[in-house]
Design a protein around this motif. Sequence first.
Motif, PDB file in Angstrom:
ATOM      1  N   ARG A 138       0.655  -1.089  -0.074  1.00 53.65           N
ATOM      2  CA  ARG A 138      -0.013  -0.050  -0.120  1.00 53.65           C
ATOM      3  C   ARG A 138       0.854   1.400  -0.138  1.00 53.65           C
ATOM      4  N   GLU A 161       2.146   1.751  -3.470  1.00 54.91           N
ATOM      5  CA  GLU A 161       1.219   2.577  -4.472  1.00 54.91           C
ATOM      6  C   GLU A 161       0.765   3.962  -4.366  1.00 54.91           C
ATOM      7  N   SER A 162       1.226   4.293  -3.230  1.00 57.90           N
ATOM      8  CA  SER A 162       0.908   5.634  -2.837  1.00 57.90           C
ATOM      9  C   SER A 162       1.547   6.745  -3.746  1.00 57.90           C
ATOM     10  N   ASP A 163       0.814   7.722  -4.005  1.00 56.19           N
ATOM     11  CA  ASP A 163       1.312   8.615  -4.850  1.00 56.19           C
ATOM     12  C   ASP A 163       2.103   9.616  -4.141  1.00 56.19           C
ATOM     13  N   ASP A 164       2.176   9.678  -2.928  1.00 57.50           N
ATOM     14  CA  ASP A 164       2.906  10.402  -2.073  1.00 57.50           C
ATOM     15  C   ASP A 164       4.407  10.066  -1.963  1.00 57.50           C
ATOM     16  N   ASP A 198       8.107  10.188  -2.893  1.00 54.92           N
ATOM     17  CA  ASP A 198       9.093  10.776  -3.826  1.00 54.92           C
ATOM     18  C   ASP A 198      10.530  10.510  -3.185  1.00 54.92           C
ATOM     19  N   ARG A 257      11.282   3.943  -1.642  1.00 53.46           N
ATOM     20  CA  ARG A 257      11.050   2.798  -2.682  1.00 53.46           C
ATOM     21  C   ARG A 257      12.048   1.674  -2.014  1.00 53.46           C
TER      22      ARG A 257
END
Length: 268
Positions: free
Chosen positions: A237, A240-243, A245, A250
């Motif tokens: 989860r 898959e988060s757009d937050d 960066d 990662r």
Amino acid sequence: MAIHASAQIHPSAVIEEGAVIGANCQIGPFCLVGPEVTLGEGVVMKSHAIITGWTDIGDECELYPFTNIGDIPQDKKFGGERTRLIVGKRNRIREGVTMNTGTEGGGGLTTVGDDGLFLANSHVAHDCQVGDRVIMVNSSALAGHCIVGDDVIIGGLSGVHQFVRLGRGAIIGAVTMVTNDVIPYGLVQAPRGRLDGLNLVGLKRRGVAKSDITALRAALQALKQGEGASFQDRARRLGESDDIDSDYVREIVAFVLGDSDRSYLTPE
């Protein structure tokens, strides 16, 4: 036997037929170099050091007295098969350190990276894969098949269970038993190994950006949350988060979702 003309070898040392000794090596009193050993350039063996087995030692490594490098695995399943140990460059291997070759069942190869520091009486078992700049403090031990990322520190008198993975930049406190995988940059302490946060000191020493450290803190908090969800589900989860960066975050997600023979130490 191939001994470079510039090598300095004490008369009491034993260099067995077949060994390869690189340029500018220094081999001290009462050392033993086995017949399938290759020493790179500038390797220093102080008195009473032993290198045996099918073993390669990289350039500029230093081996201190009573090291035993490349002997057979301490594994009852070992049947005498021909297996190997490869040690990288510029490692400092202090008194009484042991590193064993691999086993047929584990792939037949133990590897150690570059620029490591292995303090007195530490042990690297069969089939381990140890990265660069790893520090193993006095009397710490890796059981067989462990995978240790770059820049890991393992505290004194600590033990790591077989098949455990230690992610890059993790730190293991002294007198700790680690039985499960440790995420990259994790801080583990307590006798039975508890994930107790991030290796913030190590991150700051390596000059990691404040934004990345903030992102790692948030990621660790996210991995704590999600009652009823597995640790892998929380990591998935998070991935898959757009937050996200941060490459450091990662890396943690990829580590948790990767293949493992153990479970994970999870944040409390």
